[in-house]
Write a protein that holds these residues in place. Structure first.
Motif, PDB file in Angstrom:
ATOM      1  N   GLU A  47       0.829  -1.203   0.000  1.00  8.43           N
ATOM      2  CA  GLU A  47       0.000   0.000   0.000  1.00  8.43           C
ATOM      3  C   GLU A  47       0.866   1.257   0.000  1.00  8.43           C
ATOM      4  O   GLU A  47       0.600   2.212  -0.729  1.00  8.43           O
ATOM      5  N   GLU A  48       1.905   1.242   0.812  1.00  8.53           N
ATOM      6  CA  GLU A  48       2.792   2.393   0.878  1.00  8.53           C
ATOM      7  C   GLU A  48       3.560   2.559  -0.431  1.00  8.53           C
ATOM      8  O   GLU A  48       3.778   3.675  -0.906  1.00  8.53           O
ATOM      9  N   TYR A  49       3.952   1.458  -1.035  1.00 10.27           N
ATOM     10  CA  TYR A  49       4.642   1.497  -2.329  1.00 10.27           C
ATOM     11  C   TYR A  49       3.734   2.098  -3.402  1.00 10.27           C
ATOM     12  O   TYR A  49       4.158   2.932  -4.194  1.00 10.27           O
ATOM     13  N   GLU A  50       2.461   1.705  -3.414  1.00 10.41           N
ATOM     14  CA  GLU A  50       1.502   2.240  -4.390  1.00 10.41           C
ATOM     15  C   GLU A  50       1.332   3.748  -4.188  1.00 10.41           C
ATOM     16  O   GLU A  50       1.272   4.507  -5.160  1.00 10.41           O
ATOM     17  N   ARG A  51       1.250   4.199  -2.944  1.00  8.84           N
ATOM     18  CA  ARG A  51       1.148   5.639  -2.675  1.00  8.84           C
ATOM     19  C   ARG A  51       2.394   6.374  -3.159  1.00  8.84           C
ATOM     20  O   ARG A  51       2.315   7.468  -3.721  1.00  8.84           O
ATOM     21  N   GLY A  74       2.504   9.249  -6.009  1.00 18.00           N
ATOM     22  CA  GLY A  74       3.135  10.542  -5.751  1.00 18.00           C
ATOM     23  C   GLY A  74       4.130  10.910  -6.838  1.00 18.00           C
ATOM     24  O   GLY A  74       4.183  12.065  -7.283  1.00 18.00           O
ATOM     25  N   LEU A  75       4.922   9.942  -7.299  1.00 14.10           N
ATOM     26  CA  LEU A  75       5.874  10.202  -8.381  1.00 14.10           C
ATOM     27  C   LEU A  75       5.148  10.577  -9.671  1.00 14.10           C
ATOM     28  O   LEU A  75       5.574  11.488 -10.394  1.00 14.10           O
TER      29      LEU A  75
END
Length: 85
Positions: free
Chosen positions: A50-54, A58-59
Motif C-alpha cells: 500500500e505504501e509502495y503504491e502511494r 506521488g511520483l
C-alpha cells in the motif's frame, strides 16, 4: 531504534535479520518501514505494498506537475484517464 522528526521510530536492522523474515516483515507498519543495512551502510527499505503504491502515485503526480510547469497546463482528460476518474 532512532526517532524521526514526526516521532515515529526508525527501525534499522542488519540485512542478516532476513534469516527470520517473518519476524522482520511483522515489524513493517504503515509509515514505519524497516531499513536494512549491509556492512553498516543503509542498503534497503522494506515497505508495505500500500505504501509502495502511494509512493508510485506521488511520483506520477510530480511528473504531471513538472509537465504542467513546462507547458503551462495539463489536460483534465489526461488526469482523469490516468487515475480512472
Amino acid at each position: 531504534m532512532r526517532e524521526m522528526k514526526d516521532k515515529h521510530p526508525i527501525n534499522i536492522k542488519p540485512v542478516s535479520e532476513l534469516r527470520n523474515y517473518t519476524k522482520l516483515l511483522a515489524e513493517v507498519k504503515p509509515n514505519e518501514p524497516v531499513f536494512l543495512t549491509k556492512n553498516g551502510y543503509g542498503k534497503y527499505a522494506v515497505i508495505s505494498i500500500e505504501e509502495y503504491e502511494r509512493f508510485k502515485l506521488g511520483l506520477e503526480c510530480m511528473e504531471i506537475m513538472r509537465a504542467a510547469e513546462e507547458t503551462g497546463y495539463v489536460e483534465n482528460d489526461e488526469i482523469m484517464k490516468k487515475y480512472g476518474l
